[in-house]
Write a protein that holds these residues in place. Structure first.
Motif, PDB file in Angstrom:
ATOM      1  N   HIS A 115      -8.718  -8.759   4.731  1.00 46.05           N
ATOM      2  CA  HIS A 115      -9.190  -7.668   5.587  1.00 46.05           C
ATOM      3  C   HIS A 115      -8.880  -6.292   4.974  1.00 46.05           C
ATOM      4  CE1 HIS A 115      -8.705 -11.178   8.261  1.00 46.05           C
ATOM      5  NE2 HIS A 115      -9.742 -10.684   8.907  1.00 46.05           N
ATOM      6  N   PRO A 116      -9.413  -6.005   3.788  1.00 44.48           N
ATOM      7  CA  PRO A 116      -9.123  -4.718   3.137  1.00 44.48           C
ATOM      8  C   PRO A 116      -9.621  -3.510   3.921  1.00 44.48           C
ATOM      9  CG  PRO A 116     -10.898  -5.869   2.007  1.00 44.48           C
ATOM     10  CD  PRO A 116     -10.314  -6.839   2.977  1.00 44.48           C
ATOM     11  N   ASP A 117     -10.723  -3.669   4.634  1.00 39.60           N
ATOM     12  CA  ASP A 117     -11.261  -2.542   5.400  1.00 39.60           C
ATOM     13  C   ASP A 117     -10.327  -2.148   6.543  1.00 39.60           C
ATOM     14  OD1 ASP A 117     -13.429  -2.541   3.744  1.00 39.60           O
ATOM     15  OD2 ASP A 117     -14.762  -3.599   5.131  1.00 39.60           O
ATOM     16  N   ARG A 118      -9.775  -3.144   7.228  1.00 38.92           N
ATOM     17  CA  ARG A 118      -8.840  -2.851   8.324  1.00 38.92           C
ATOM     18  C   ARG A 118      -7.572  -2.205   7.791  1.00 38.92           C
ATOM     19  NH1 ARG A 118      -8.653  -1.758  12.353  1.00 38.92           N
ATOM     20  NH2 ARG A 118      -7.464  -3.167  13.658  1.00 38.92           N
TER      21      ARG A 118
ATOM     22  N   GLN B  44      -5.284   5.057   5.193  1.00 36.95           N
ATOM     23  CA  GLN B  44      -6.001   6.174   4.533  1.00 36.95           C
ATOM     24  C   GLN B  44      -5.310   7.499   4.827  1.00 36.95           C
ATOM     25  OE1 GLN B  44      -9.921   6.021   6.138  1.00 36.95           O
ATOM     26  NE2 GLN B  44      -9.305   6.592   8.222  1.00 36.95           N
TER      27      GLN B  44
ATOM     28  N   ALA C 289      -7.329  -0.425   5.125  1.00 41.57           N
ATOM     29  CA  ALA C 289      -7.686   0.925   4.702  1.00 41.57           C
ATOM     30  C   ALA C 289      -7.701   1.882   5.893  1.00 41.57           C
ATOM     31  CB  ALA C 289      -9.055   0.919   4.010  1.00 41.57           C
ATOM     32  N   GLU C 290      -8.164   1.403   7.042  1.00 40.68           N
ATOM     33  CA  GLU C 290      -8.166   2.242   8.251  1.00 40.68           C
ATOM     34  C   GLU C 290      -6.757   2.667   8.623  1.00 40.68           C
ATOM     35  OE1 GLU C 290     -10.140   0.350  11.532  1.00 40.68           O
ATOM     36  OE2 GLU C 290     -11.840  -0.278  10.292  1.00 40.68           O
TER      37      GLU C 290
ATOM     38  N   LYS D 271       0.795  -1.230   0.000  1.00 38.10           N
ATOM     39  CA  LYS D 271       0.000   0.000   0.000  1.00 38.10           C
ATOM     40  C   LYS D 271       0.830   1.284   0.000  1.00 38.10           C
ATOM     41  CE  LYS D 271      -3.534  -2.705   0.252  1.00 38.10           C
ATOM     42  NZ  LYS D 271      -4.347  -2.967  -0.965  1.00 38.10           N
TER      43      LYS D 271
END
Length: 283
Positions: free
Chosen positions: A274-277, A283, A279-280, A55
């Protein structure tokens, strides 16, 4: 001639622009230290490294080292970061020596704990009980010499007047000896900590520590070198945000590694799931 000059100027501009893009894209390789044999250190560091690579676009070189060398490496800048600083008690001595040479980015895991661990089937409830119980062969099975839990155990042996020998080994050797004793229903006492996969595998408990040698609950912190903020500012920002939500979240990675998955593969699979974690954190 004029056309030739225009082409030459155009070519030079294209080359200059290309060089500029290449320079803008070039990012330094980061060296991150961890303690091989500490299941939480391996899991946390590999997941963080995977996020940094995927990322944030940095190459990461992971360096398995002993605890003292890990702290020294970050303090001297030979390592850019570590994600295995147990504070304020376990690594208190290392922090006191190096706090002016490093940057603390805060906890990546809360409610961590160290101490002496026994199977639930033994009678001992407190560290003091070991003094009268001869079933443990006057021995505590430890991990790598110099680690925080080993230093505290040396102190516990003195403070409780145990007369025990602290056997230095490794995280893997400690769990192997624990497993052998557990299978035979034999008394055994080991140095240990939470988070760790062994609590999911066996029924274990911490011995009470009325003298508070091991302290109360701690945090596992991410610590960087003084140069990291300028060397890789996106990574410094990530380390401030990176934190496990619970022991079950990190336990998913630790258990996968314990069951035979390579750490880098387990980390890659966790990040993908776990893409949402992720991203947190980024971001």
């Amino acid at each position: 001639m004029k056309m030739r000059r225009l082409l030459s100027v155009g070519t030079a501009l294209v080359l200059a622009m290309g060089a500029g893009v290449a320079c803008a894209q070039a990012k330094p390789t980061l060296n991150i230290g961890y303690v091989d044999g500490w299941s939480d250190s391996v899991a946390t560091t590999h997941v963080a490294a995977e996020v940094i690579k995927q990322k944030l676009g940095y190459d990461v070189k992971l360096m398995p080292v002993a605890t003292g060398i890990m702290w020294q490496g970050v303090a001297t800048g030979k390592l850019d970061a570590m994600l295995s600083a147990w504070l304020p008690v376990t690594h208190g001595e290392y922090w006191a020596k190096n706090k002016d040479k490093v940057v603390d980015y805060g906890p990546n895991f809360k409610d961590a704990k160290i101490g002496l661990i026994v199977p639930e089937y033994v009678n001992a409830q407190s560290i003091a009980d070991l003094k009268e119980d001869k079933g443990y062969k006057q021995k505590i099975v430890g991990i790598d010499a110099g680690s925080g839990v080993m230093l505290k155990t040396d102190q516990a042996i003195k403070d409780y007047g145990l007369g025990y020998k602290l056997q230095a080994s490794s995280g893997a050797a400690m769990t192997s000896e624990l497993g052998r004793a557990y299978a035979k229903n034999e008394p055994v006492v080991v140095t240990g900590w939470v988070p760790h996969w062994m609590f999911a595998k066996w029924k274990l408990r911490f011995l009470d520590d009325p003298k508070q040698v091991y302290g109360a609950a701690e945090t596992v912190n991410s610590v960087g070198s003084k140069a990291l903020d300028s060397k890789a500012p996106e990574v410094a920002t990530f380390l401030k945000k990176f934190q496990w939500a619970s022991k079950d979240e990190i336990g998913e990675v630790m258990l996968a590694i314990q069951e035979g998955e390579k750490p880098e593969v387990a980390a890659r699979e966790w990040v993908a799931k776990h893409p949402d974690r992720v991203a947190e954190w980024t971001q």
